[in-house]
Structure formats: C-alpha cells, structure tokens
Motif scaffolding. Sequence first.
Motif, PDB file in Angstrom:
ATOM      1  N   SER A 168       0.841  -1.192   0.000  1.00 42.69           N
ATOM      2  CA  SER A 168       0.000   0.000   0.000  1.00 42.69           C
ATOM      3  C   SER A 168       0.881   1.248   0.000  1.00 42.69           C
ATOM      4  O   SER A 168       1.561   1.537   0.996  1.00 42.69           O
ATOM      5  CB  SER A 168      -0.919   0.007   1.224  1.00 42.69           C
ATOM      6  N   ASP A 169       0.908   1.949  -1.145  1.00 40.05           N
ATOM      7  CA  ASP A 169       1.648   3.202  -1.301  1.00 40.05           C
ATOM      8  C   ASP A 169       3.103   3.056  -0.842  1.00 40.05           C
ATOM      9  O   ASP A 169       3.631   3.888  -0.104  1.00 40.05           O
ATOM     10  CB  ASP A 169       0.954   4.319  -0.530  1.00 40.05           C
ATOM     11  N   VAL A 170       3.765   1.994  -1.315  1.00 35.85           N
ATOM     12  CA  VAL A 170       5.115   1.669  -0.869  1.00 35.85           C
ATOM     13  C   VAL A 170       6.153   2.400  -1.717  1.00 35.85           C
ATOM     14  O   VAL A 170       6.123   2.356  -2.949  1.00 35.85           O
ATOM     15  CB  VAL A 170       5.363   0.148  -0.944  1.00 35.85           C
ATOM     16  N   SER A 171       7.074   3.071  -1.043  1.00 37.81           N
ATOM     17  CA  SER A 171       8.201   3.739  -1.690  1.00 37.81           C
ATOM     18  C   SER A 171       9.485   3.351  -0.970  1.00 37.81           C
ATOM     19  O   SER A 171       9.482   3.059   0.235  1.00 37.81           O
ATOM     20  CB  SER A 171       8.050   5.268  -1.654  1.00 37.81           C
ATOM     21  N   LYS A 172      10.573   3.359  -1.731  1.00 35.88           N
ATOM     22  CA  LYS A 172      11.892   3.115  -1.147  1.00 35.88           C
ATOM     23  C   LYS A 172      12.890   4.064  -1.795  1.00 35.88           C
ATOM     24  O   LYS A 172      13.053   4.069  -3.026  1.00 35.88           O
ATOM     25  CB  LYS A 172      12.334   1.665  -1.380  1.00 35.88           C
ATOM     26  N   ARG A 173      13.534   4.881  -0.950  1.00 34.16           N
ATOM     27  CA  ARG A 173      14.536   5.815  -1.435  1.00 34.16           C
ATOM     28  C   ARG A 173      15.907   5.439  -0.899  1.00 34.16           C
ATOM     29  O   ARG A 173      16.060   5.095   0.270  1.00 34.16           O
ATOM     30  CB  ARG A 173      14.188   7.246  -1.016  1.00 34.16           C
ATOM     31  N   PHE A 174      16.899   5.507  -1.785  1.00 31.78           N
ATOM     32  CA  PHE A 174      18.298   5.384  -1.396  1.00 31.78           C
ATOM     33  C   PHE A 174      18.951   6.732  -1.673  1.00 31.78           C
ATOM     34  O   PHE A 174      19.180   7.094  -2.823  1.00 31.78           O
ATOM     35  CB  PHE A 174      18.993   4.270  -2.193  1.00 31.78           C
ATOM     36  N   ASP A 175      19.199   7.484  -0.612  1.00 35.23           N
ATOM     37  CA  ASP A 175      19.676   8.865  -0.740  1.00 35.23           C
ATOM     38  C   ASP A 175      18.672   9.657  -1.586  1.00 35.23           C
ATOM     39  O   ASP A 175      17.527   9.785  -1.194  1.00 35.23           O
ATOM     40  CB  ASP A 175      21.087   8.901  -1.336  1.00 35.23           C
ATOM     41  N   ASP A 176      19.082  10.128  -2.772  1.00 36.74           N
ATOM     42  CA  ASP A 176      18.156  10.919  -3.595  1.00 36.74           C
ATOM     43  C   ASP A 176      17.570  10.106  -4.743  1.00 36.74           C
ATOM     44  O   ASP A 176      16.996  10.671  -5.680  1.00 36.74           O
ATOM     45  CB  ASP A 176      18.866  12.159  -4.147  1.00 36.74           C
ATOM     46  N   VAL A 177      17.692   8.769  -4.691  1.00 37.09           N
ATOM     47  CA  VAL A 177      17.181   7.901  -5.744  1.00 37.09           C
ATOM     48  C   VAL A 177      15.890   7.229  -5.285  1.00 37.09           C
ATOM     49  O   VAL A 177      15.865   6.579  -4.232  1.00 37.09           O
ATOM     50  CB  VAL A 177      18.211   6.821  -6.139  1.00 37.09           C
ATOM     51  N   ASN A 178      14.811   7.369  -6.077  1.00 34.82           N
ATOM     52  CA  ASN A 178      13.551   6.683  -5.792  1.00 34.82           C
ATOM     53  C   ASN A 178      13.589   5.310  -6.457  1.00 34.82           C
ATOM     54  O   ASN A 178      13.239   5.179  -7.630  1.00 34.82           O
ATOM     55  CB  ASN A 178      12.358   7.482  -6.335  1.00 34.82           C
ATOM     56  N   ALA A 179      14.011   4.289  -5.712  1.00 25.03           N
ATOM     57  CA  ALA A 179      14.101   2.945  -6.275  1.00 25.03           C
ATOM     58  C   ALA A 179      12.718   2.352  -6.506  1.00 25.03           C
ATOM     59  O   ALA A 179      12.486   1.640  -7.486  1.00 25.03           O
ATOM     60  CB  ALA A 179      14.918   2.034  -5.358  1.00 25.03           C
TER      61      ALA A 179
END
Length: 382
Positions: free
Chosen positions: A35-46
């Motif tokens: 549900s509305d899942v996001s994953k960021r590595f520093d300034d990168v939206n993986a």
Amino acid sequence: MAVCVSSTCDRDWNDQPALRKQIRPAMSATAVDLSDVSKRFDDVNAVDHVDLAIRDGEFFSLLGPSGCGKTTTLRMIAGLEFPTEGRISIFGDEMGLRPPNMRPVNTVFQSYALFPHMTVSDNVAFGLQMRRLDRREIRRRVGDALELVQLTGRERRRPNQLSGGQQQRVALARALVNEPKVLLLDEPLGALDLKLRQAMQLELKDLQTRVGITFVYVTHDQEEALTMSDRIGVMDAGRLLQVGVPEEIYERPTSPMVAEFIGDTNLLPATVKADGQIELVGGQIVGADITASPGAEIMVTLRPERLHIVDADGSFPDGHNAIDGTVARRVYLGNAVTYGILAGNVTLRVRVRNAPGQRQFDVGRRVQVHWAGDAAVLVERG
C-alpha cells in the motif's frame, strides 16, 4: 496502479503443509499487499508509490528492465529492506520492521547460495535444524521436499556434483521445506543456459501448481514471465505501470514502455484527426476505438505477427488498414521470416510464418502492409 482483491478464504493454510502433493483449489484472498510503498536510497527513488495486491495461490511475476525497482520490491517483501513510506502486509498481517526470519516467506536467489561442503540432504535440512525440529520430522520433510523437486536418490551428493538445474532444485527444496506461505524468487534461472532455462520454467510452474502457495517471481525476461505467470506486474523507473494476465499485458499494453518491453512491436506516432480518424505514417486507421480529443498525439502499437504483406497492387480483406512501403530487409529465422518494410520515414517489422508455398518478397520490392482493425492498440504518447 492499485489492484484490489476483496474476498475471504474458508481454509487456513497454516494447517496444511505446503509440501502436500495435490492441487489446491483456486483461492482469491490477498497474500501480499503493498500500500503506497516507496523506497529511497539517498536521492534515488528505487520504488515509487507502488500499490499492489498479490492473490493467494497465484504465480505473480514482477517484470522490468534492470534498475526498475523489481528486486528492491521483492527485498522489501522479504524483510531484507524496509520501505521509506507505505505498508506491506502478508495475509493481513502488517510486517512493519519485522526481520526476514519472522516473516512467513522464503527467498530463492539467482546464486543458489548452497553450502558447498554440505550434502544435498544437509543443505535442505539446514533451516529445520536451526529451528531444532525433531530428527525424524526433519528426515521426513527433507525426503518430501527432494521428492517434490525430483532429486530423490541424490541426497548424499554435494553441490559441485550436480548440474546447474539440479542445484537450482536444491535451492527450491531448501526454501519449500520450511513451508512458507509465500515463496520469493529473484531471477533464479538467470545462471542457466537457454534450453535448461526453458525446461525449468515449465518445471517451476508445475511445482507451484502442485504446492499451491503464492510465488512472487522477479525477472527481466519477457518470455519467462509470459510462460509461467498467472499475472504480471510491469515496472519501470520504480513505478508499477500495468498489472494483468499475460494475454492482457501483451495484447493490450497501456503505455509505450509496456508495449515495447513485452515482446516485439512497431510503435508509431499518430494524431487524432477532427473526423475521429487516426493519421499514421502514409495512411489512416479508420474506425479506431479511442476517446482522445481531435489533435491529440498518441502512439499506435502493431505486433509484427499481426501484420501481412501483399504486392503493391495486391488485394486485402475489407476493413483492413494498409500502408505502402518497400522491402528494406529480409531475415530468415527458420520457422518464420522477418521483413523490414520502409514506409515513409519509419520501418515496419513484419513477421510471417515460414510454411510450404508461403510467398516470399525480395529486398527492393514495392508492397503493401495491411492489418485488421483490432490489431492496432492505441496508447498515450509518453
């Protein structure tokens, strides 16, 4: 894109070992919910705001190019990574920051990760031994798992005494012996040669049908996903672009990226005219089913196998659309011949089945390419 599944399940899979060799009736409860899942590595939206519901008992593939976010999504389900935003639930139980060993999942990796000094039997038994199960129970479950993956009789061998396909089966047995509710597979066939890879695709689908649990499979191979999956989710740049059954993904892509990534296609720019016709290269598509406003710029996708060739002065069925062109290249593929037809400033790829008596067209010949109205799929220009 949100894929919603709302129904109840009248069977408790916790009470039924995953290794029972029978086909479980189709179930429609949600196994994995993002549900509305996001994953960021520093300034990168993986992974970028993904909504997805994977059904209990289905073979679901996450498909996309390298770096699209599919493996990161799988690792978040496994608990090897945690979402920056959003929620992941497995059978209604929110995972939060729960570690991998506390989740009802197991993961099979491309590298197999087998212990080289251990026998096949010991590799499969390792997880059960860590849980300190009774020896007789371990022996029974290891035997069942090896029988399931067709490795009975190879219990005493070590990984270096097995073929690549057999090593992959050991990795599968080691994951299944723990009776997970969900099996996660991260490009597990990537190290195999083409023929073995194709054979293992069929074995994997058959295995999933027999054990009946949910498989979540990551791959960049379109044919692999089409062969095995009940449904496919296509990802690009961290976003989930389209979810559907293989036929829907292939025949009715909703974006240029999906059309180009799934199989081979001709992707051509077009414009909606005031009378509702579609202006394309040197001809028009009449009677197209589209809601775009006049003047809208769109893309038309045409699969090579849905196109046909006739001489420039030849005839074709009523209701077909046609474009004039010249044969620019001809490639013999054994069971098919692929033509490149130069039409204006674009080259159309046409694939014709190679059959006895099939007409051949030489390079330089003037021809017409024609197709039925339902062969053209219109998508918004990206």
